[in-house]
Design a protein around this motif. Sequence first.
Motif, PDB file in Angstrom:
ATOM      1  N   LEU A  50       0.808  -1.216   0.000  1.00 51.31           N
ATOM      2  CA  LEU A  50       0.000   0.000   0.000  1.00 51.31           C
ATOM      3  C   LEU A  50       0.842   1.267   0.000  1.00 51.31           C
ATOM      4  O   LEU A  50       1.610   1.523   0.946  1.00 51.31           O
ATOM      5  CB  LEU A  50      -0.900  -0.015   1.243  1.00 51.31           C
ATOM      6  N   ASP A  51       0.688   2.084  -1.049  1.00 52.02           N
ATOM      7  CA  ASP A  51       1.251   3.432  -1.046  1.00 52.02           C
ATOM      8  C   ASP A  51       0.344   4.326  -0.191  1.00 52.02           C
ATOM      9  O   ASP A  51      -0.835   4.023   0.017  1.00 52.02           O
ATOM     10  CB  ASP A  51       1.324   3.957  -2.484  1.00 52.02           C
ATOM     11  N   LEU A  52       0.866   5.432   0.297  1.00 54.97           N
ATOM     12  CA  LEU A  52       0.054   6.327   1.126  1.00 54.97           C
ATOM     13  C   LEU A  52      -0.498   7.512   0.340  1.00 54.97           C
ATOM     14  O   LEU A  52      -1.622   7.950   0.590  1.00 54.97           O
ATOM     15  CB  LEU A  52       0.880   6.826   2.315  1.00 54.97           C
ATOM     16  N   SER A  53       0.268   8.036  -0.592  1.00 50.58           N
ATOM     17  CA  SER A  53      -0.167   9.227  -1.342  1.00 50.58           C
ATOM     18  C   SER A  53      -0.998   8.786  -2.545  1.00 50.58           C
ATOM     19  O   SER A  53      -0.482   8.597  -3.643  1.00 50.58           O
ATOM     20  CB  SER A  53       1.050  10.028  -1.798  1.00 50.58           C
ATOM     21  N   LEU A  54      -2.302   8.617  -2.324  1.00 51.33           N
ATOM     22  CA  LEU A  54      -3.192   8.079  -3.345  1.00 51.33           C
ATOM     23  C   LEU A  54      -4.300   9.067  -3.688  1.00 51.33           C
ATOM     24  O   LEU A  54      -4.748   9.825  -2.824  1.00 51.33           O
ATOM     25  CB  LEU A  54      -3.846   6.775  -2.855  1.00 51.33           C
ATOM     26  N   PRO A  55      -4.786   9.046  -4.934  1.00 53.56           N
ATOM     27  CA  PRO A  55      -5.980   9.830  -5.266  1.00 53.56           C
ATOM     28  C   PRO A  55      -7.230   9.228  -4.610  1.00 53.56           C
ATOM     29  O   PRO A  55      -7.217   8.078  -4.184  1.00 53.56           O
ATOM     30  CB  PRO A  55      -6.068   9.703  -6.799  1.00 53.56           C
ATOM     31  N   GLN A  56      -8.280  10.011  -4.581  1.00 58.05           N
ATOM     32  CA  GLN A  56      -9.596   9.589  -4.067  1.00 58.05           C
ATOM     33  C   GLN A  56      -9.574   9.391  -2.556  1.00 58.05           C
ATOM     34  O   GLN A  56     -10.105  10.186  -1.804  1.00 58.05           O
ATOM     35  CB  GLN A  56     -10.114   8.327  -4.772  1.00 58.05           C
ATOM     36  N   VAL A  57      -8.973   8.301  -2.107  1.00 58.28           N
ATOM     37  CA  VAL A  57      -8.859   8.002  -0.676  1.00 58.28           C
ATOM     38  C   VAL A  57      -7.393   7.698  -0.392  1.00 58.28           C
ATOM     39  O   VAL A  57      -6.805   6.836  -1.056  1.00 58.28           O
ATOM     40  CB  VAL A  57      -9.726   6.782  -0.291  1.00 58.28           C
ATOM     41  N   ASP A  58      -6.780   8.404   0.555  1.00 58.08           N
ATOM     42  CA  ASP A  58      -5.359   8.170   0.774  1.00 58.08           C
ATOM     43  C   ASP A  58      -5.120   6.847   1.506  1.00 58.08           C
ATOM     44  O   ASP A  58      -6.037   6.208   2.013  1.00 58.08           O
ATOM     45  CB  ASP A  58      -4.683   9.345   1.482  1.00 58.08           C
ATOM     46  N   GLY A  59      -3.826   6.434   1.513  1.00 62.38           N
ATOM     47  CA  GLY A  59      -3.487   5.116   2.026  1.00 62.38           C
ATOM     48  C   GLY A  59      -3.832   4.910   3.493  1.00 62.38           C
ATOM     49  O   GLY A  59      -4.286   3.822   3.883  1.00 62.38           O
ATOM     50  N   ILE A  60      -3.623   5.905   4.324  1.00 58.83           N
ATOM     51  CA  ILE A  60      -3.948   5.768   5.742  1.00 58.83           C
ATOM     52  C   ILE A  60      -5.451   5.524   5.929  1.00 58.83           C
ATOM     53  O   ILE A  60      -5.872   4.682   6.723  1.00 58.83           O
ATOM     54  CB  ILE A  60      -3.509   7.017   6.534  1.00 58.83           C
ATOM     55  N   GLU A  61      -6.278   6.226   5.158  1.00 60.71           N
ATOM     56  CA  GLU A  61      -7.720   6.035   5.257  1.00 60.71           C
ATOM     57  C   GLU A  61      -8.124   4.655   4.741  1.00 60.71           C
ATOM     58  O   GLU A  61      -9.010   4.009   5.317  1.00 60.71           O
ATOM     59  CB  GLU A  61      -8.461   7.129   4.479  1.00 60.71           C
ATOM     60  N   VAL A  62      -7.491   4.188   3.665  1.00 56.87           N
ATOM     61  CA  VAL A  62      -7.745   2.823   3.185  1.00 56.87           C
ATOM     62  C   VAL A  62      -7.463   1.822   4.296  1.00 56.87           C
ATOM     63  O   VAL A  62      -8.257   0.917   4.572  1.00 56.87           O
ATOM     64  CB  VAL A  62      -6.868   2.510   1.941  1.00 56.87           C
ATOM     65  N   LEU A  63      -6.326   2.003   4.944  1.00 57.01           N
ATOM     66  CA  LEU A  63      -5.921   1.104   6.016  1.00 57.01           C
ATOM     67  C   LEU A  63      -6.897   1.159   7.189  1.00 57.01           C
ATOM     68  O   LEU A  63      -7.312   0.118   7.732  1.00 57.01           O
ATOM     69  CB  LEU A  63      -4.507   1.472   6.465  1.00 57.01           C
TER      70      LEU A  63
END
Length: 218
Positions: A50-63
């Motif tokens: 998992l990368d953290l700097s993501l479009p739409q929903v960032d990686g921390i929020e995905v996690l």
Amino acid sequence: MKLLLVEDDAMLGAAMKRGLEKAGYVVDWAQDGDEALGGLSAQAYETVILDLSLPQVDGIEVLKRMRARRDTTPVIIVTARGRGDQKIDGLDAGADDYLVKPFDLDELLARIRAQIRRAEGRVNDVLRVKDVALDIGARLVRRGDAAVQLTAKELRVLDVLMRRAGRFVSKDDLENALYDAAGGVESNTIEVTIYALRKKLGTDFILTARGLGYMVGK
């Protein structure tokens, strides 16, 4: 073994996908947080990169959303965010490991193997059923004292069967281990692969039960 790679950089993501597939994994690649969450809802993975700097929903929020719905899939964060407080934030959000870019692919592969071992309760990378041993890291198979040469598809199917030794594995599950989400499934691939494995490992090594699938270890 199927992995979910979540990386928005097209060049890096394509290179990582190729490297992971060369190491024997089936890889689904999501390029934003929404796509990653959708994939996690539809499919089980052995590990998420998992990368953290993501479009739409960032990686921390995905996690955080993964852990909120009690998804315990191992997660390795791979990111350029390398400060100590950023690592702490990622681990506190539920990550199992944290790797800072740029990184060495072999190190990532070793960390993936460690997470899978931990999840399966194993202490090394060797699976053993009867007289057959599969070294996952080296991708080597031995029957007794003799080395056995397997194709990539044969290795993947054998890997799944040996990890689930003593339990039947359905044809659908084996197909899922062979193809990523974008790949087409060939109708007779599993039957052909099982036939080849039996020729190389012994006709009685893999059992078949109609409606249940295939099993090793009984």
